[in-house]
Each structure stands twice: as structure tokens, then as C-alpha cells.
Design a protein around this motif. Sequence first.
Motif, PDB file in Angstrom:
ATOM      1  N   GLY A   1       0.797  -1.214   0.000  1.00 16.91           N
ATOM      2  CA  GLY A   1       0.000   0.000   0.000  1.00 16.91           C
ATOM      3  C   GLY A   1       0.832   1.267   0.000  1.00 16.91           C
ATOM      4  O   GLY A   1       0.569   2.195  -0.770  1.00 16.91           O
ATOM      5  N   ARG A   2       1.842   1.317   0.888  1.00 18.69           N
ATOM      6  CA  ARG A   2       2.642   2.529   1.028  1.00 18.69           C
ATOM      7  C   ARG A   2       4.080   2.154   1.328  1.00 18.69           C
ATOM      8  O   ARG A   2       4.354   1.078   1.873  1.00 18.69           O
ATOM      9  N   VAL A   3       4.984   3.072   0.984  1.00 19.42           N
ATOM     10  CA  VAL A   3       6.406   2.877   1.277  1.00 19.42           C
ATOM     11  C   VAL A   3       6.981   4.134   1.919  1.00 19.42           C
ATOM     12  O   VAL A   3       8.141   4.459   1.729  1.00 19.42           O
ATOM     13  N   ASP A   4       6.152   4.820   2.698  1.00 15.93           N
ATOM     14  CA  ASP A   4       6.570   6.087   3.298  1.00 15.93           C
ATOM     15  C   ASP A   4       7.794   5.887   4.184  1.00 15.93           C
ATOM     16  O   ASP A   4       7.792   5.032   5.082  1.00 15.93           O
ATOM     17  N   GLY A   5       8.829   6.674   3.943  1.00 14.53           N
ATOM     18  CA  GLY A   5      10.028   6.618   4.765  1.00 14.53           C
ATOM     19  C   GLY A   5      11.030   5.572   4.350  1.00 14.53           C
ATOM     20  O   GLY A   5      12.128   5.517   4.914  1.00 14.53           O
ATOM     21  N   LEU A   6      10.699   4.737   3.373  1.00 17.31           N
ATOM     22  CA  LEU A   6      11.618   3.697   2.913  1.00 17.31           C
ATOM     23  C   LEU A   6      12.330   4.161   1.651  1.00 17.31           C
ATOM     24  O   LEU A   6      11.708   4.691   0.736  1.00 17.31           O
TER      25      LEU A   6
ATOM     26  N   ALA B   1       4.390  -4.152  14.134  1.00 14.96           N
ATOM     27  CA  ALA B   1       3.786  -2.826  14.093  1.00 14.96           C
ATOM     28  C   ALA B   1       4.837  -1.726  14.084  1.00 14.96           C
ATOM     29  O   ALA B   1       4.612  -0.646  13.512  1.00 14.96           O
ATOM     30  N   ALA B   2       5.992  -1.981  14.709  1.00 13.93           N
ATOM     31  CA  ALA B   2       7.039  -0.958  14.774  1.00 13.93           C
ATOM     32  C   ALA B   2       7.643  -0.671  13.407  1.00 13.93           C
ATOM     33  O   ALA B   2       8.250   0.383  13.213  1.00 13.93           O
ATOM     34  N   PHE B   3       7.490  -1.596  12.461  1.00 13.23           N
ATOM     35  CA  PHE B   3       8.083  -1.433  11.134  1.00 13.23           C
ATOM     36  C   PHE B   3       7.075  -0.946  10.088  1.00 13.23           C
ATOM     37  O   PHE B   3       7.368  -0.980   8.890  1.00 13.23           O
ATOM     38  N   ALA B   4       5.915  -0.480  10.533  1.00  8.72           N
ATOM     39  CA  ALA B   4       4.903  -0.006   9.590  1.00  8.72           C
ATOM     40  C   ALA B   4       5.401   1.247   8.869  1.00  8.72           C
ATOM     41  O   ALA B   4       5.705   2.254   9.513  1.00  8.72           O
ATOM     42  N   ALA B   5       5.474   1.177   7.562  1.00  9.43           N
ATOM     43  CA  ALA B   5       5.958   2.314   6.753  1.00  9.43           C
ATOM     44  C   ALA B   5       4.765   3.130   6.285  1.00  9.43           C
ATOM     45  O   ALA B   5       4.482   3.246   5.094  1.00  9.43           O
ATOM     46  N   ASP B   6       4.051   3.720   7.267  1.00  8.30           N
ATOM     47  CA  ASP B   6       2.844   4.478   6.944  1.00  8.30           C
ATOM     48  C   ASP B   6       3.021   5.981   7.097  1.00  8.30           C
ATOM     49  O   ASP B   6       2.069   6.750   6.921  1.00  8.30           O
ATOM     50  N   GLY B   7       4.243   6.407   7.442  1.00  9.69           N
ATOM     51  CA  GLY B   7       4.523   7.824   7.547  1.00  9.69           C
ATOM     52  C   GLY B   7       4.051   8.480   8.828  1.00  9.69           C
ATOM     53  O   GLY B   7       4.280   9.679   9.033  1.00  9.69           O
ATOM     54  N   ARG B   8       3.415   7.741   9.737  1.00 13.20           N
ATOM     55  CA  ARG B   8       2.849   8.361  10.935  1.00 13.20           C
ATOM     56  C   ARG B   8       3.893   8.675  12.003  1.00 13.20           C
ATOM     57  O   ARG B   8       3.742   9.636  12.755  1.00 13.20           O
ATOM     58  N   ASP B   9       4.950   7.841  12.091  1.00 15.14           N
ATOM     59  CA  ASP B   9       5.965   8.049  13.137  1.00 15.14           C
ATOM     60  C   ASP B   9       7.329   7.653  12.593  1.00 15.14           C
ATOM     61  O   ASP B   9       7.851   6.579  12.920  1.00 15.14           O
ATOM     62  N   PRO B  10       7.948   8.487  11.755  1.00 14.84           N
ATOM     63  CA  PRO B  10       9.229   8.123  11.140  1.00 14.84           C
ATOM     64  C   PRO B  10      10.346   7.930  12.160  1.00 14.84           C
ATOM     65  O   PRO B  10      11.248   7.123  11.925  1.00 14.84           O
TER      66      PRO B  10
ATOM     67  N   ALA C   1      13.078   1.399  15.379  1.00 13.73           N
ATOM     68  CA  ALA C   1      12.809  -0.031  15.230  1.00 13.73           C
ATOM     69  C   ALA C   1      13.929  -0.716  14.454  1.00 13.73           C
ATOM     70  O   ALA C   1      14.406  -1.791  14.848  1.00 13.73           O
ATOM     71  N   TYR C   2      14.350  -0.098  13.356  1.00 16.90           N
ATOM     72  CA  TYR C   2      15.453  -0.671  12.580  1.00 16.90           C
ATOM     73  C   TYR C   2      16.738  -0.690  13.410  1.00 16.90           C
ATOM     74  O   TYR C   2      17.507  -1.661  13.363  1.00 16.90           O
TER      75      TYR C   2
END
Length: 261
Positions: free
Chosen positions: A95-100, A187-196, A202-203
Amino acid sequence: MSTLLLALAPASAPTPDSPILPSGVRGLWGDGEVVVRGVRSVVVGQRAPRGELDEIARRADRAGWRVSAVLGGPLRPLVVVPASASEAAGLAGVGRVDGLAAVADRGRVIIVPEYFARLNSTGKDVVLAHELTHVVAGTDHLPPWLYEGFADYVGYRDSGLPVRTAAAELAAEVRAGRLPGELPGPAAFAADGRDPVRLARAYQEAWLACRFLADRFGEGTLVRLYREARVDGVDRALAALGLSAATLTERWRDYVRDQLA
């Protein structure tokens, strides 16, 4: 995902050392497609400047050598450079790749151009080695802290970056007296742009877990644990080292404090 990448060459002139492009990238966009070959890598871009693709090919060659140094080889990276993050997400089927800055998908590394362009030279090399590690080592049946941490272990291994620099966001937390309580979950690796910032931490948490294992038991043991965990599960692989998830977490937290305080 665990198979090695293929060597590639023009469809019009295959040779024993450079077979034709695989169907997954042949005619990817229909028009405006640019193909650049490095020493062992191939980069396919959409209306991208050739100089930009040449640079990515050189970096992909280096990333292949770095991954080979840990996992064996030879590796022949395939990198796809779409025109936008939304197109990168579409090619990867997410769906999204925000921040990746890049993602691994079906034997190839897909660049996310908006985010990749923001990285400095070292960051670009780390990202390509990270994603190529996913392609070669696979991620099936593993918790994200292990496959993301292992990919970062390979990516940072020869980068020359100090630990506190590579884990700057996590270091700030540790200096403020806040240690992570548990290994990062999905959940910590969600690339949804909400908490970069949380995504970056997390990484870094995952990386230091794998770096701890390599420092304590050796790089070869880390690689073996990774491969065994894909077959038998992470709990059994850890048990072979005399660890449980709880004892690993405890020792990892101490390691994070020692490295970053």
C-alpha cells in the motif's frame, strides 16, 4: 526471495556471461525504459537520466560484493528505479512505502526515488546492501526484528559508521534514560509515515540485536542462526545458542545501553 539473482544482458545479443533480461523486467513500462549494466548488476529505470542509473549500478555492484562477503555468492543484483514512491509501492504490491528508500520484491530491489535521493553516499550503499540481503537471504517464517536487523547488520558491516551515528534516534532515547523494553514487533516497522522516528528506532533496535549476536557468538554463528531460524523457527535457533527470547532481550538491552549511553 532466497534464490540468487540472475546475470542480465540485452535481449538482442545474449551471451553465456550475460543472458537475456528476465520476463519480470522485460518491457516493464513499455516505453521510456533505460537499462544500464554494471560489472555484475543491472539497473532498469523509467525515463531516468543515464548518469543516475550508472551511479546506482556502481553502488549495486558494491552492495553485491558486501553481501557476498557475509552470505557467499557470487551475486548479480537487479535494481528497478520507478518514477515515484507510489509506483514503487505498486511494483512491490504494497500500500505505502513512506520513509523507505528501497524495498526488496521478487528477486529485485526497487528504489523509492523520493527517499533514496535524500540519502548521503554512505546511506545509499547501506540501503542497497540491506535490500539485497533480503533478496538473497529471504525473510519467510522470521520475526521482523531478525530479518530487518540481519539486513542492517550486513548493510552497516563495512560502512565505517560509528554505532552512535547509525543509531542516532535510539541513542537519543538511551541518553534520556529510556531503554527499549522488548524487541520490535511488526507494528514498529509499519511504513505508513505516521511516526518516522519510531520507524528509525525499530530498525536500529533490530540491528543492535543482530550486532550483539555477531559480537557475542561470531558472524558465522549469526548467519547460521538466521538460516536455521528460517527452517526450524527462531526459538529453536536461539536455544541452540543457549538463549531464549527472554534472555536474548535482557542481554540485548544491556548491549544497547553499553553501545549508546
